[in-house]
Design a protein around this motif. Structure first.
Motif, PDB file in Angstrom:
ATOM      1  N   GLU A 174      -6.643  -1.021  -0.029  1.00 53.92           N
ATOM      2  CA  GLU A 174      -5.633  -0.661   0.503  1.00 53.92           C
ATOM      3  C   GLU A 174      -6.342  -0.818   2.032  1.00 53.92           C
ATOM      4  OE1 GLU A 174      -3.528   2.716  -3.209  1.00 53.92           O
ATOM      5  OE2 GLU A 174      -5.583   2.784  -1.352  1.00 53.92           O
ATOM      6  N   LEU A 175      -7.097  -0.030   2.781  1.00 53.38           N
ATOM      7  CA  LEU A 175      -7.883  -0.241   3.971  1.00 53.38           C
ATOM      8  C   LEU A 175      -7.459  -1.394   4.697  1.00 53.38           C
ATOM      9  CD1 LEU A 175      -8.559   0.912   6.229  1.00 53.38           C
ATOM     10  CD2 LEU A 175     -11.014   1.498   5.434  1.00 53.38           C
ATOM     11  N   ILE A 176      -8.307  -2.104   3.821  1.00 52.90           N
ATOM     12  CA  ILE A 176      -7.899  -3.499   4.524  1.00 52.90           C
ATOM     13  C   ILE A 176      -6.399  -4.737   4.348  1.00 52.90           C
ATOM     14  CG2 ILE A 176      -8.673  -6.198   3.895  1.00 52.90           C
ATOM     15  CD1 ILE A 176     -10.718  -5.035   2.281  1.00 52.90           C
ATOM     16  N   GLN A 177      -6.397  -4.209   3.874  1.00 52.33           N
ATOM     17  CA  GLN A 177      -4.030  -4.531   3.892  1.00 52.33           C
ATOM     18  C   GLN A 177      -3.557  -3.301   5.193  1.00 52.33           C
ATOM     19  OE1 GLN A 177      -2.220  -4.053   0.221  1.00 52.33           O
ATOM     20  NE2 GLN A 177      -0.117  -4.307   0.891  1.00 52.33           N
ATOM     21  N   LEU A 178      -4.541  -2.107   5.609  1.00 47.26           N
ATOM     22  CA  LEU A 178      -3.375  -1.736   6.032  1.00 47.26           C
ATOM     23  C   LEU A 178      -3.599  -2.114   7.625  1.00 47.26           C
ATOM     24  CD1 LEU A 178      -4.211   1.891   5.463  1.00 47.26           C
ATOM     25  CD2 LEU A 178      -2.172   1.289   5.326  1.00 47.26           C
ATOM     26  N   VAL A 192       0.653  -1.230   0.099  1.00 50.05           N
ATOM     27  CA  VAL A 192       0.143   0.022  -0.051  1.00 50.05           C
ATOM     28  C   VAL A 192       0.639   1.071   0.083  1.00 50.05           C
ATOM     29  CG1 VAL A 192      -1.972   1.415   1.642  1.00 50.05           C
ATOM     30  CG2 VAL A 192      -2.212  -1.309   1.572  1.00 50.05           C
ATOM     31  N   ASP A 193       0.310   2.031  -0.978  1.00 40.52           N
ATOM     32  CA  ASP A 193       1.353   3.558  -0.459  1.00 40.52           C
ATOM     33  C   ASP A 193       0.795   4.519  -0.181  1.00 40.52           C
ATOM     34  OD1 ASP A 193       2.660   5.931  -1.499  1.00 40.52           O
ATOM     35  OD2 ASP A 193       1.358   5.807  -3.245  1.00 40.52           O
ATOM     36  N   LEU A 228      -6.202  -9.177   0.958  1.00 41.03           N
ATOM     37  CA  LEU A 228      -7.101 -10.528   1.063  1.00 41.03           C
ATOM     38  C   LEU A 228      -7.380 -10.499  -0.232  1.00 41.03           C
ATOM     39  CD1 LEU A 228      -8.604  -9.438   4.185  1.00 41.03           C
ATOM     40  CD2 LEU A 228      -7.709 -11.076   3.916  1.00 41.03           C
ATOM     41  N   ASP A 229      -6.766 -11.930  -0.856  1.00 41.25           N
ATOM     42  CA  ASP A 229      -7.410 -11.795  -2.340  1.00 41.25           C
ATOM     43  C   ASP A 229      -8.611 -12.278  -2.562  1.00 41.25           C
ATOM     44  OD1 ASP A 229      -4.495 -11.647  -3.286  1.00 41.25           O
ATOM     45  OD2 ASP A 229      -3.951 -13.808  -2.628  1.00 41.25           O
ATOM     46  N   ILE A 276      -5.624   7.575   7.825  1.00 43.59           N
ATOM     47  CA  ILE A 276      -6.220   7.637   6.162  1.00 43.59           C
ATOM     48  C   ILE A 276      -6.743   8.660   6.017  1.00 43.59           C
ATOM     49  CG2 ILE A 276      -5.405   5.731   5.702  1.00 43.59           C
ATOM     50  CD1 ILE A 276      -8.987   5.922   5.636  1.00 43.59           C
ATOM     51  N   ASP A 277      -7.023   8.841   4.495  1.00 44.28           N
ATOM     52  CA  ASP A 277      -8.485   9.535   4.019  1.00 44.28           C
ATOM     53  C   ASP A 277      -8.816   9.011   3.584  1.00 44.28           C
ATOM     54  OD1 ASP A 277     -10.085  11.305   2.995  1.00 44.28           O
ATOM     55  OD2 ASP A 277      -8.419  12.795   2.030  1.00 44.28           O
ATOM     56  N   PRO A 278     -10.132   8.767   3.584  1.00 41.21           N
ATOM     57  CA  PRO A 278     -10.596   8.024   2.838  1.00 41.21           C
ATOM     58  C   PRO A 278     -11.008   7.892   1.122  1.00 41.21           C
ATOM     59  CG  PRO A 278     -12.010   7.920   4.873  1.00 41.21           C
ATOM     60  CD  PRO A 278     -10.931   9.193   4.949  1.00 41.21           C
TER      61      PRO A 278
END
Length: 509
Positions: free
Chosen positions: A246-250, A2-3, A256-257, A237-239
């Protein structure tokens, strides 16, 4: 990866509320480690993370229920100490928990002003009822609520009770409102009403910390959000500049494939058959079968009778007529004990009060449904019990510092796993999941789905009640749709669509 270039450091100086370097430990557990949080005036700030990420601990520190071990709290630019709930209240911080703090027998006015009633005569401690109702009416008007201040809270629905809690917070001149899973028991219309109230609070410069596992709500209502993982600060984060993936990865520290990792198992023999099940005013002439190696989804609108159906099958609710067959043989299910003896297990919708004994340990909760199998000459074989419980903790990845830990101290996802371990220990061949992922985070949801896949691969019949349409479509082999206590439709996964399910659930052909 994630960036993280869109993340905002919480050390910024413009925070209405700033938590800097907050740490908190309990025996055997580091709940929070150097956590930061920055909430601006008049913003809705999401707080997200998996179960056990530290969200509740952080909010309990802010509300004065816990005392931080390390770190600093700044309120409107001034450093403050919060060591008890009164400190938090005096600052203007109010929290609305999932379990409301209301007295059902008292009126709306009495609940809002309980312990702070305006007095007509201080010496005699006589309550000024006219003034109290007037103040209550003003609060309700400000929230655009058409309630009678004299109405008992017991007659209100969940959404209306939540509005009373908000009014009570505003009566304390709350400048910051913490909402913990505010939509967990609300309908779509009620959620819209809540969001409208939140918007009006923003316009009054009230700040809101919004805790939710429903990520779509975070994107819809929150101005910014802070992500916690394993007790650590990850990012703010800014939604508008962050995708859901990206949020899930954070949150989980991995991608989550598949959100719904359904594995197709070979359908086996008929394990259970229900014929003409009825209960006056609740269920009417329902018949269906469940097979080994399949997930049978049950869908329907709120109040359709989904939970009542599975409780009736499990013997928790009485029935007027109907038959239940297990492996082709009719069985009399008159109580949960008879259902357990027949090979059933139920993971109830309300796991805390119907699935667990919160004051008992993880070990005691896991083994309680299979104690008969652990007895030898009337004596409980403690070593075998301990070994089996440890085996389930390992298999299900239950996060607990000890098998002697009271289950009430575990996160929601881990509590759900303890309920599942209880029924696996009892060797149930029919497992009923009622809202299996309600109140748990995205990472724990996938773990529950994978466990369900393992069960059906081992020939267990899984029945899953869910109000989440993507979950029903993503995990079911067949779907029963209930409408007003009747079986409206049975759909195979290949033919099922959201439109077909909703049409049947609403009684539309």
């Amino acid at each position: 990866m994630v960036d993280n270039s869109n993340t905002i450091k919480t050390e910024e100086a413009d925070g209405f509320l700033r938590l800097v370097g907050i740490s908190k430990s309990f025996p055997g557990v580091k709940a929070l480690n150097n956590v930061h949080l920055n909430v601006r005036k008049g913003e809705v700030h999401g707080l997200v993370g998996e179960n056990g990420a530290g969200k509740s601990t952080l909010m309990k520190i802010l509300s004065g229920a816990y005392i931080k071990d390390e770190g600093e709290i700044y309120w409107q630019g001034e450093k403050v100490e919060i060591t008890k709930p009164k400190d938090s209240e005096e600052l203007g911080i109010a929290i609305i928990y999932q379990e409301f703090n209301l007295v059902p027998q008292l009126s709306i006015s009495e609940n809002i002003w309980l312990g702070r009633e305006p007095l007509a005569n201080k010496a005699l401690q006589l309550i000024d009822w006219t003034e109290m109702h007037k103040r209550t009416q003003q609060l309700l008007d400000d929230l655009d609520l058409d309630f009678d201040p004299k109405r008992p809270v017991a007659g209100l629905g969940v959404a209306s009770q939540q509005m009373v809690e908000i009014a009570k917070a505003l009566s304390l001149n709350a400048k910051l409102l913490i909402m913990d899973e505010p939509t967990s028991a609300l309908s779509k219309n009620e959620i819209d009403q809540l969001f409208s109230v939140i918007q009006s609070l923003k316009e009054k410069d009230v700040s809101i910390i919004y805790i939710s596992h429903h990520l779509e709500e975070v994107f819809e209502i929150c101005d910014r959000g802070t992500v916690l993982r394993d007790g650590n600060f990850v990012a703010t984060i800014d939604p508008k500049q962050t995708s859901k993936n990206e949020l899930i990865q954070l949150m989980v520290g991995r991608t989550l494939d598949q959100q719904y990792p359904k594995v197709k198992a070979e359908r086996g023999e008929e394990v259970m058959r229900v014929e003409h099940l009825s209960r006056k005013g609740v269920l009417s002439d329902i018949s269906f079968s469940a097979y080994a190696g399949e997930i049978l989804g049950i869908s329907g609108l709120v109040g359709s009778g989904r939970t009542e159906l599975v409780k009736a099958i499990f013997g928790a609710d009485p029935i007027d007529s109907g038959k239940i067959f297990i492996y082709g043989k009719e069985v009399k299910i008159t109580s949960p004990q008879s259902a357990i003896a027949a090979g059933m297990g139920l993971l109830p919708e309300d796991r805390k009060y119907e699935g667990l004994v919160l004051k008992l340990s993880v070990k005691q909760n896991v083994s309680m449904a299979s104690l008969g199998k652990l007895l030898k000459r009337g004596m409980l074989q403690l070593n075998i019990e301990k070994s089996k419980v440890l085996d389930f903790i390992d298999k299900l990845r239950i996060l607990t510092p000890s098998i002697e830990k009271e289950v009430q101290n575990l996160s929601g996802g881990n509590q759900q796993k303890v309920v599942l371990a209880k029924w696996l220990a009892s060797q149930s061949r029919i497992l009923i999941f009622d809202e299996p992922t309600r109140g748990i985070d995205v990472g724990a949801k996938v773990e529950v789905y994978n466990l369900m896949n393992e069960l059906v691969k081992n020939g267990v019949a899984v029945i899953m009640v869910s109000s989440e349409m993507p979950e029903i479509l993503g995990m079911s082999d067949r779907i029963l749709v209930i409408h007003q206590g009747e079986l409206a439709s049975i759909l195979n996964c290949e033919e099922a669509t959201q439109e077909k399910i909703l049409s049947a659930a609403m009684g539309v052909n």
